[in-house]
Design a protein around this motif. Structure first.
Motif, PDB file in Angstrom:
ATOM      1  N   ASN A  68     -10.247  43.085 -12.945  1.00 11.58           N
ATOM      2  CA  ASN A  68     -10.648  41.646 -12.724  1.00 11.58           C
ATOM      3  C   ASN A  68     -12.125  41.711 -12.755  1.00 11.58           C
ATOM      4  N   HIS A  69     -12.919  42.691 -12.072  1.00  9.27           N
ATOM      5  CA  HIS A  69     -14.145  42.555 -12.024  1.00  9.27           C
ATOM      6  C   HIS A  69     -14.787  42.454 -13.372  1.00  9.27           C
ATOM      7  N   THR A  70     -14.306  43.546 -14.069  1.00  8.77           N
ATOM      8  CA  THR A  70     -14.856  43.513 -15.495  1.00  8.77           C
ATOM      9  C   THR A  70     -14.704  42.182 -16.382  1.00  8.77           C
ATOM     10  N   LEU A  71     -13.480  41.576 -16.098  1.00 10.84           N
ATOM     11  CA  LEU A  71     -13.323  40.357 -16.551  1.00 10.84           C
ATOM     12  C   LEU A  71     -14.454  39.487 -16.265  1.00 10.84           C
ATOM     13  N   LEU A  72     -14.552  39.251 -14.985  1.00 10.33           N
ATOM     14  CA  LEU A  72     -15.512  38.323 -14.661  1.00 10.33           C
ATOM     15  C   LEU A  72     -16.713  38.384 -14.919  1.00 10.33           C
ATOM     16  N   LEU A  73     -17.456  39.895 -15.051  1.00  7.26           N
ATOM     17  CA  LEU A  73     -18.722  40.087 -15.924  1.00  7.26           C
ATOM     18  C   LEU A  73     -18.574  39.805 -17.158  1.00  7.26           C
ATOM     19  N   ILE A  74     -17.714  40.044 -18.031  1.00  7.61           N
ATOM     20  CA  ILE A  74     -17.698  39.560 -19.421  1.00  7.61           C
ATOM     21  C   ILE A  74     -17.757  38.301 -19.343  1.00  7.61           C
ATOM     22  N   ALA A  75     -16.925  37.372 -18.743  1.00  7.32           N
ATOM     23  CA  ALA A  75     -16.911  36.094 -18.678  1.00  7.32           C
ATOM     24  C   ALA A  75     -18.361  35.473 -18.689  1.00  7.32           C
ATOM     25  N   ARG A  76     -19.056  36.042 -17.474  1.00 16.71           N
ATOM     26  CA  ARG A  76     -20.284  35.527 -17.081  1.00 16.71           C
ATOM     27  C   ARG A  76     -21.320  35.865 -18.148  1.00 16.71           C
ATOM     28  N   GLU A  77     -21.044  36.826 -18.943  1.00 11.52           N
ATOM     29  CA  GLU A  77     -22.167  37.402 -19.982  1.00 11.52           C
ATOM     30  C   GLU A  77     -22.078  36.408 -21.168  1.00 11.52           C
ATOM     31  N   TRP A  78     -20.918  36.028 -21.330  1.00  7.08           N
ATOM     32  CA  TRP A  78     -20.673  35.410 -22.694  1.00  7.08           C
ATOM     33  C   TRP A  78     -20.512  33.857 -22.484  1.00  7.08           C
ATOM     34  N   GLY A  79     -20.949  33.450 -21.164  1.00  7.57           N
ATOM     35  CA  GLY A  79     -21.544  31.981 -20.918  1.00  7.57           C
ATOM     36  C   GLY A  79     -20.108  31.176 -20.470  1.00  7.57           C
ATOM     37  N   ASN A  80     -19.191  31.740 -20.032  1.00  6.99           N
ATOM     38  CA  ASN A  80     -17.943  31.243 -19.400  1.00  6.99           C
ATOM     39  C   ASN A  80     -17.625  31.612 -17.996  1.00  6.99           C
TER      40      ASN A  80
END
Length: 86
Positions: A68-80
């Motif tokens: 979940n932590h990785t998914l949150l980081l990816i979402a933040r970096e991709w602008g979502n």
């Protein structure tokens, strides 16, 4: 994501050379027939193995498992950005 023409063509040509051209350049000898069959089978089986591996990457059965932590980081970096409580 689909079939790319260049890798398919290049590897088909490489293994066609091994399986089709190779048997014609085998020197005369007592095991010429066995060597020819081995080259043909090598070309066919290696090409088929490569094709199966190549096709398996087009539609993988199992995707990456992300925390979940990785998914949150990816979402933040991709602008979502996703809120942690959501």
């Amino acid at each position: 994501m689909g079939v790319e023409v260049w890798p398919l063509a290049v590897f088909t040509v490489i293994w066609a050379i091994v399986g089709i051209v190779g048997p014609f350049v085998v020197p005369k000898g007592p095991n010429r027939g066995v060597t020819r069959v081995a080259l043909i089978l090598t070309g066919v089986t290696c090409w088929l193995f490569w094709l199966c591996c190549y096709m398996a990457q087009m539609n993988p059965l199992i995707g990456p498992r992300l925390s979940n932590h990785t998914l949150l980081l990816i979402a933040r970096e991709w602008g979502n950005p996703i809120s942690a409580g959501h």
